[in-house]
Design an enzyme around this catalytic site. Structure first.
Site, PDB file in Angstrom:
ATOM      1  CB  ILE A 139     -68.711 -60.345  46.143  1.00 42.97           C
ATOM      2  CG1 ILE A 139     -68.112 -61.609  45.521  1.00 42.97           C
ATOM      3  CG2 ILE A 139     -68.214 -60.157  47.564  1.00 42.97           C
ATOM      4  CD1 ILE A 139     -66.582 -61.625  45.504  1.00 42.97           C
ATOM      5  CG  ASP A 140     -72.024 -56.671  43.096  1.00 42.77           C
ATOM      6  OD1 ASP A 140     -72.994 -57.138  43.711  1.00 42.77           O
ATOM      7  OD2 ASP A 140     -71.678 -55.471  43.143  1.00 42.77           O
ATOM      8  CE  LYS A 141     -71.850 -62.200  34.664  1.00 46.73           C
ATOM      9  NZ  LYS A 141     -72.832 -62.006  33.556  1.00 46.73           N
TER      10      LYS A 141
END
Length: 309
Positions: A139-141
């Site tokens: 998942i994104d940062k």
């Protein structure tokens, strides 16, 4: 060892800059890396070195000499993990905001992988190589929530198979700008690289991959924002962020796909990226073959936003 790619250009890429063309054909390579190769006379068109701005024509022969990329050593780091579940096959954690999942250029330390290498020692799958041991999805940062890592190759293959078949349950919570007329809906629009900006994804009817997001309104916040549940039928890069922006409801705090200014601070809080949380992950266990569902608690900043009903 260097890799040489040789091909004849077809008409789909005619009149396209050579650096952009090679970036489209080789999405695993950054455009800046490709430009450095071109500057070092590593790209030839019809046996002649070219500049990054050169536009080849249909039928031209292109040779792309890709130099060997040196992979840095990835070190185990004693970074605390919020572990939701762990056994001999899998480990699920609640990833915090601002934490990158796996090392990449510019981020070789402080990632989930560095933390997993310390916690799991040598018990991580090796299918995705030295930069992404154990990592089967990400998942994104600035997205928080549950992610799974695999401790052996058999588990990795089993979970990856479920991801490929879209049989894994993935439900997110999001806060988006604006209000909805309908209480639920489906966004079915292909997602691919933004042709005008390779760092972004976009609705791409020509070159995008099938992407489907189901959403349901959970609540209204301050009569300005909407609290949503989003269920992924597919798992494309930035899928929820791109899909919601495409219907005029970008995620609160998302300066990439939403307004660049105006929503980085809300209710007296400075936001760090999009308000998106991977709340529930459900899967068939690789050994027991039983369905299991895991929930990650909402982060405090998200809870505070939800208080302003």
């Amino acid at each position: 060892m260097n890799e040489n790619k040789r091909f004849i250009l077809d008409e789909d890429y005619e009149e396209c800059r050579i650096d952009k063309l090679l970036a489209e054909i080789n999405p695993e390579l950054s455009r800046s890396f490709i430009q450095r190769v071109i500057d070092d006379k590593g790209v030839f068109v019809n046996n002649k070195p070219v500049k990054a701005s050169f536009k080849p024509k249909s039928g031209d022969e292109i040779v792309f000499n890709i130099p060997e990329m040196i992979v840095p050593d990835i070190l185990a780091e004693d970074i605390p993990l919020d572990i939701i579940y762990e056994d001999n096959d899998i480990i699920l954690i609640n990833k915090g905001k601002g934490m990158v999942v796996h090392p990449a250029a510019g981020n070789y330390t402080g990632t989930v992988v560095n933390a997993l290498m310390y916690h799991c020692k040598d018990n991580l799958s090796g299918i995705n190589g030295v930069l992404r041991p154990g990592i089967v999805h990400r998942i994104d940062k600035d997205t928080t929530g549950v992610i799974i890592a695999c401790k052996n190759d058999n588990s990795h293959r089993f979970i990856a198979g479920q991801l490929k078949e879209h049989s894994i349950t993935r439900r997110y919570e999001a806060v988006v700008l604006g209000l909805f007329k309908d209480s639920e809906g489906i966004i079915d629009a292909p997602i691919g690289r933004n042709p005008n900006d390779r760092k972004k994804m976009a609705i791409n009817e020509k070159n995008g991959k099938n992407a489907v997001t189901h959403y349901k309104v959970l609540d209204v916040i301050d009569n300005r924002f909407t609290h949503l549940e989003c269920r992924l039928e597919t798992g494309r890069t930035h899928q929820i962020r791109v899909h919601m922006a495409s219907i005029g409801h970008p995620l609160l705090g998302d300066t990439v796909y939403g307004p660049e200014k105006g929503y980085s601070k809300v209710f007296g809080m400075e936001l760090q990226g999009q308000c998106l949380h991977a709340g529930i992950l459900g899967l068939i266990h690789p050994t027991t073959h039983e369905y299991m569902e895991f929930k990650a608690e909402l982060p405090d900043y998200f809870k505070k936003i939800l208080e302003h009903k």
